[in-house]
Scaffold this motif. Sequence first.
Motif, PDB file in Angstrom:
ATOM      1  N   GLN A 143       0.818  -1.211   0.000  1.00 24.41           N
ATOM      2  CA  GLN A 143       0.000   0.000   0.000  1.00 24.41           C
ATOM      3  C   GLN A 143       0.853   1.263   0.000  1.00 24.41           C
ATOM      4  O   GLN A 143       0.429   2.309  -0.508  1.00 24.41           O
ATOM      5  CB  GLN A 143      -0.925  -0.019   1.219  1.00 24.41           C
ATOM      6  CG  GLN A 143      -2.047   0.997   1.158  1.00 24.41           C
ATOM      7  CD  GLN A 143      -3.081   0.769   2.243  1.00 24.41           C
ATOM      8  OE1 GLN A 143      -4.255   0.589   1.964  1.00 24.41           O
ATOM      9  NE2 GLN A 143      -2.663   0.777   3.487  1.00 24.41           N
ATOM     10  N   LEU A 144       2.069   1.161   0.539  1.00 32.01           N
ATOM     11  CA  LEU A 144       2.998   2.291   0.442  1.00 32.01           C
ATOM     12  C   LEU A 144       3.263   2.618  -1.023  1.00 32.01           C
ATOM     13  O   LEU A 144       3.381   3.797  -1.397  1.00 32.01           O
ATOM     14  CB  LEU A 144       4.305   1.953   1.162  1.00 32.01           C
ATOM     15  CG  LEU A 144       5.393   3.020   1.097  1.00 32.01           C
ATOM     16  CD1 LEU A 144       4.947   4.312   1.805  1.00 32.01           C
ATOM     17  CD2 LEU A 144       6.704   2.502   1.697  1.00 32.01           C
ATOM     18  N   GLY A 148       3.852   5.707  -5.123  1.00 31.83           N
ATOM     19  CA  GLY A 148       4.181   5.185  -6.446  1.00 31.83           C
ATOM     20  C   GLY A 148       5.063   3.956  -6.308  1.00 31.83           C
ATOM     21  O   GLY A 148       5.989   3.926  -5.483  1.00 31.83           O
ATOM     22  N   ALA A 149       4.786   2.946  -7.109  1.00 34.88           N
ATOM     23  CA  ALA A 149       5.495   1.670  -6.987  1.00 34.88           C
ATOM     24  C   ALA A 149       6.992   1.818  -7.237  1.00 34.88           C
ATOM     25  O   ALA A 149       7.811   1.220  -6.546  1.00 34.88           O
ATOM     26  CB  ALA A 149       4.893   0.640  -7.935  1.00 34.88           C
ATOM     27  N   LYS A 150       7.376   2.616  -8.223  1.00 36.50           N
ATOM     28  CA  LYS A 150       8.805   2.778  -8.521  1.00 36.50           C
ATOM     29  C   LYS A 150       9.527   3.495  -7.392  1.00 36.50           C
ATOM     30  O   LYS A 150      10.661   3.159  -7.050  1.00 36.50           O
ATOM     31  CB  LYS A 150       8.986   3.525  -9.838  1.00 36.50           C
ATOM     32  CG  LYS A 150       8.584   2.710 -11.061  1.00 36.50           C
ATOM     33  CD  LYS A 150       8.867   3.466 -12.358  1.00 36.50           C
ATOM     34  CE  LYS A 150       8.490   2.625 -13.573  1.00 36.50           C
ATOM     35  NZ  LYS A 150       8.743   3.347 -14.847  1.00 36.50           N
ATOM     36  N   VAL A 151       8.876   4.466  -6.813  1.00 30.64           N
ATOM     37  CA  VAL A 151       9.477   5.167  -5.676  1.00 30.64           C
ATOM     38  C   VAL A 151       9.596   4.219  -4.485  1.00 30.64           C
ATOM     39  O   VAL A 151      10.610   4.201  -3.778  1.00 30.64           O
ATOM     40  CB  VAL A 151       8.651   6.415  -5.302  1.00 30.64           C
ATOM     41  CG1 VAL A 151       9.197   7.060  -4.027  1.00 30.64           C
ATOM     42  CG2 VAL A 151       8.659   7.420  -6.449  1.00 30.64           C
ATOM     43  N   ARG A 152       8.560   3.414  -4.246  1.00 28.42           N
ATOM     44  CA  ARG A 152       8.623   2.424  -3.161  1.00 28.42           C
ATOM     45  C   ARG A 152       9.803   1.477  -3.355  1.00 28.42           C
ATOM     46  O   ARG A 152      10.494   1.117  -2.387  1.00 28.42           O
ATOM     47  CB  ARG A 152       7.308   1.649  -3.100  1.00 28.42           C
ATOM     48  CG  ARG A 152       7.117   0.704  -1.914  1.00 28.42           C
ATOM     49  CD  ARG A 152       7.541  -0.723  -2.196  1.00 28.42           C
ATOM     50  NE  ARG A 152       7.282  -1.147  -3.535  1.00 28.42           N
ATOM     51  CZ  ARG A 152       6.090  -1.505  -4.010  1.00 28.42           C
ATOM     52  NH1 ARG A 152       5.037  -1.537  -3.232  1.00 28.42           N
ATOM     53  NH2 ARG A 152       5.964  -1.864  -5.281  1.00 28.42           N
ATOM     54  N   GLU A 189     -14.469   4.389 -10.805  1.00 26.74           N
ATOM     55  CA  GLU A 189     -13.931   3.369  -9.910  1.00 26.74           C
ATOM     56  C   GLU A 189     -12.815   3.925  -9.039  1.00 26.74           C
ATOM     57  O   GLU A 189     -11.852   4.518  -9.538  1.00 26.74           O
ATOM     58  CB  GLU A 189     -13.398   2.179 -10.711  1.00 26.74           C
ATOM     59  CG  GLU A 189     -12.877   1.052  -9.835  1.00 26.74           C
ATOM     60  CD  GLU A 189     -12.404  -0.146 -10.624  1.00 26.74           C
ATOM     61  OE1 GLU A 189     -12.093  -1.180  -9.998  1.00 26.74           O
ATOM     62  OE2 GLU A 189     -12.343  -0.061 -11.876  1.00 26.74           O
ATOM     63  N   ILE A 190     -12.946   3.718  -7.737  1.00 23.39           N
ATOM     64  CA  ILE A 190     -11.888   4.052  -6.792  1.00 23.39           C
ATOM     65  C   ILE A 190     -10.871   2.918  -6.757  1.00 23.39           C
ATOM     66  O   ILE A 190     -11.236   1.746  -6.610  1.00 23.39           O
ATOM     67  CB  ILE A 190     -12.476   4.266  -5.381  1.00 23.39           C
ATOM     68  CG1 ILE A 190     -13.402   5.479  -5.363  1.00 23.39           C
ATOM     69  CG2 ILE A 190     -11.361   4.419  -4.338  1.00 23.39           C
ATOM     70  CD1 ILE A 190     -14.172   5.646  -4.065  1.00 23.39           C
ATOM     71  N   ASP A 191      -9.623   3.264  -6.950  1.00 25.26           N
ATOM     72  CA  ASP A 191      -8.507   2.317  -6.834  1.00 25.26           C
ATOM     73  C   ASP A 191      -8.647   1.098  -7.748  1.00 25.26           C
ATOM     74  O   ASP A 191      -8.843  -0.029  -7.282  1.00 25.26           O
ATOM     75  CB  ASP A 191      -8.347   1.853  -5.379  1.00 25.26           C
ATOM     76  CG  ASP A 191      -7.244   0.801  -5.220  1.00 25.26           C
ATOM     77  OD1 ASP A 191      -6.216   0.921  -5.903  1.00 25.26           O
ATOM     78  OD2 ASP A 191      -7.432  -0.133  -4.424  1.00 25.26           O
ATOM     79  N   PRO A 192      -8.525   1.278  -9.047  1.00 28.62           N
ATOM     80  CA  PRO A 192      -8.590   0.114  -9.947  1.00 28.62           C
ATOM     81  C   PRO A 192      -7.413  -0.844  -9.760  1.00 28.62           C
ATOM     82  O   PRO A 192      -7.492  -2.009 -10.165  1.00 28.62           O
ATOM     83  CB  PRO A 192      -8.562   0.752 -11.337  1.00 28.62           C
ATOM     84  CG  PRO A 192      -7.895   2.079 -11.140  1.00 28.62           C
ATOM     85  CD  PRO A 192      -8.325   2.548  -9.790  1.00 28.62           C
ATOM     86  N   SER A 193      -6.321  -0.391  -9.121  1.00 29.54           N
ATOM     87  CA  SER A 193      -5.156  -1.255  -8.917  1.00 29.54           C
ATOM     88  C   SER A 193      -5.358  -2.248  -7.779  1.00 29.54           C
ATOM     89  O   SER A 193      -4.546  -3.169  -7.601  1.00 29.54           O
ATOM     90  CB  SER A 193      -3.915  -0.411  -8.612  1.00 29.54           C
ATOM     91  OG  SER A 193      -4.000   0.175  -7.323  1.00 29.54           O
ATOM     92  N   MET A 194      -6.401  -2.067  -6.976  1.00 31.80           N
ATOM     93  CA  MET A 194      -6.745  -2.957  -5.850  1.00 31.80           C
ATOM     94  C   MET A 194      -5.716  -2.895  -4.717  1.00 31.80           C
ATOM     95  O   MET A 194      -5.691  -3.766  -3.849  1.00 31.80           O
ATOM     96  CB  MET A 194      -6.886  -4.411  -6.318  1.00 31.80           C
ATOM     97  CG  MET A 194      -7.787  -4.600  -7.528  1.00 31.80           C
ATOM     98  SD  MET A 194      -9.523  -4.234  -7.172  1.00 31.80           S
ATOM     99  CE  MET A 194     -10.002  -5.702  -6.295  1.00 31.80           C
ATOM    100  N   ARG A 195      -4.880  -1.867  -4.676  1.00 31.00           N
ATOM    101  CA  ARG A 195      -3.864  -1.778  -3.622  1.00 31.00           C
ATOM    102  C   ARG A 195      -4.359  -1.069  -2.373  1.00 31.00           C
ATOM    103  O   ARG A 195      -3.693  -1.117  -1.327  1.00 31.00           O
ATOM    104  CB  ARG A 195      -2.623  -1.058  -4.159  1.00 31.00           C
ATOM    105  CG  ARG A 195      -1.853  -1.836  -5.209  1.00 31.00           C
ATOM    106  CD  ARG A 195      -0.728  -1.004  -5.793  1.00 31.00           C
ATOM    107  NE  ARG A 195      -1.246   0.133  -6.546  1.00 31.00           N
ATOM    108  CZ  ARG A 195      -0.487   1.110  -7.046  1.00 31.00           C
ATOM    109  NH1 ARG A 195       0.830   1.099  -6.832  1.00 31.00           N
ATOM    110  NH2 ARG A 195      -1.016   2.094  -7.730  1.00 31.00           N
ATOM    111  N   LEU A 196      -5.473  -0.402  -2.455  1.00 25.87           N
ATOM    112  CA  LEU A 196      -6.063   0.236  -1.288  1.00 25.87           C
ATOM    113  C   LEU A 196      -6.740  -0.842  -0.443  1.00 25.87           C
ATOM    114  O   LEU A 196      -7.597  -1.574  -0.936  1.00 25.87           O
ATOM    115  CB  LEU A 196      -7.080   1.287  -1.740  1.00 25.87           C
ATOM    116  CG  LEU A 196      -7.648   2.247  -0.704  1.00 25.87           C
ATOM    117  CD1 LEU A 196      -6.569   3.180  -0.186  1.00 25.87           C
ATOM    118  CD2 LEU A 196      -8.789   3.053  -1.299  1.00 25.87           C
TER     119      LEU A 196
END
Length: 627
Positions: free
Chosen positions: A460-461, A466-470, A606-613
């Motif tokens: 979730q971080l 952002g995934a690349k920053v994480r 749609e809220i959060d289409p990536s399903m990471r929330l």
Amino acid sequence: MKKSLLKFLFLSTVTCQLSTITSAQSDRWQQKIKYQINVNMDVNTNRFTGTEKIDYWNNSPDTLTRVFFHLYWNAFQPNSSMDVRSRELGKTVLREPSRGSDGLDWDARVKDRISKLTPDQIGFQRVASVKINGAAQELIEHETILEVVLAKPIMPKSKIQMDVQFEAQVPLQIRRSGRDNAEGVRYSMSQWYPKLVEYDYQGWNANPYIAREFYGVWGDFDVNITIDKNYFVTAGGDLINANEIGRGYETAGSKPVTPSGNTVTWKWQAYNVHDFMWAADPKYKMITKAVTNGPLIRVVYKGMDSSSAINDARWQRVLDTAVLAYPIIAKTFGPYPYKTYTFVQGGDGGMEYPMATLMKNASIGTAIHEWMHSWYQMMMGSNEALYPWMDEGFTDYATSRVMAEMRGSKAFAAEGSYRSYLNLARSGFEEPASTHADHYNTNFAYGAASYSKGAVFMEQLGYIVGAKVRDQILLDYYYQWRFKHPNPNDFIRVAEKRSGMELDWYKEYFINSTKTIDYAVGDINVVEGKATLTMKRIGKMPMPLDVLVTYKDGKQEIHNIPLNLMYGVKPAEDATERIVEKPWRWTHPEYKFTISRGIQDIKSIEIDPSMRLADINRNNNKLIIPD
């Protein structure tokens, strides 16, 4: 260019690089230790005697008037704290009984087994003496903790040497360590020696052994193990008399020595680690493979009298998979710094130690999980009792990610962790993930919070920054905090510096509370032909949002709504058109934003289409506009 000038430029560059690296490191003090341990194992009585010569550096600013040792095996006696705690937790009803489950909150490996141990099955560690400069110190035993009252205090920034004499009986294998486990391994020797308790900026960490996690002083180990010559010994370290021992450890062309007596001494060494584990069995077999730009990997397992080919193939698969996994691990989480790593059959499931792990069978998932503990615990060395989610959670996240990449899976790798955490959040048993590992009310809450919620924290971080920053944060964390005992704030500061955002709110809400995330798509209003969308915060934990608007003509746009507490915006993560909206103030339960087109053009929101929330109710996250 002249050689002298080249030399000057090279040295200047190196000095600059070292200065940069040094400035990025923590300056927090930490203690240091060196163990020289000698033990003689009697395989008939399952007992051994031992001595420790300990060099201990008090690098703290404090004067120490006492020290503490862990005596873990004293937990394996009827009516011990571990025994009673296990039986008490087993009274908690989690669910209705079903086939294969009684619905109780047992640790299935322990249950009431300790209460049934006979005198020759119990474990014990007895320290006969602790001497400093030849003078015996006062000893007070507190079950699994030995208090040593010092005749003279240890002054700040000083070093002492202690001489310890002890004896022990190996317990029947119940939890992690012991003898004669279900797979027939004779000795799984973890938590086997009097281990000095860690003293850090929070004081002594003299946690009684209740069955949870560990914390130790960084240091060096020289361990000599004398045992029946028919036994094969393996350990988390390097065998320094390998050419004398043989058994596959020797270098090519060397000639191992045939023991003249009934015993042989195995001489092991492990430096810059915080624990030492070994195992022994007469029927152990070993296979090895070197990783390019990585360690030599060993797999040591018990040979079978029947189905040997199948058993060999399973353990060979563990070895081959570890070799395939290493490049993924190194590029994502940082390189492995030691020369060897050993997967050892033993114990009661999977349990990690420096440079080695115990695992009961040839499970690929267990093997990768335990190896990832080399990063999230063995190199970071966080206080697992206080912050188990930094160990188990980060490891669970890494395991899922590495397994998915090896398999080429495009599915959401952390789905299982999210499912487990959400089940906990809805169960009524959840406690904050900041709860001390020993003091959770249920095994269920501890496991789901430490493993699953910790993994969700990391995934979730990536949603927040952002995934690349994480991923850059993961490497920053590795290089800045390995061998340093980081705490949660240390990780958050690394994340803040890399992302340019404020993130303390995320730790406070997600780790230090049980508040949950729940957002919903609300009403749509039309003003001058343009649709104004309302988002609703139903849960008590605020988060930034990604809202995907899909139009009937196929066009899509992401509306990124930062949380005002972040003081920053994550970068775009893909090629979808992105519109950054003004921050959502955490105090406000509703938020509105206007899009450029009318409601008649919208297909879905749609809220959060990536399903990471980690939204506890996704049923209200998507609205489809009927034709």
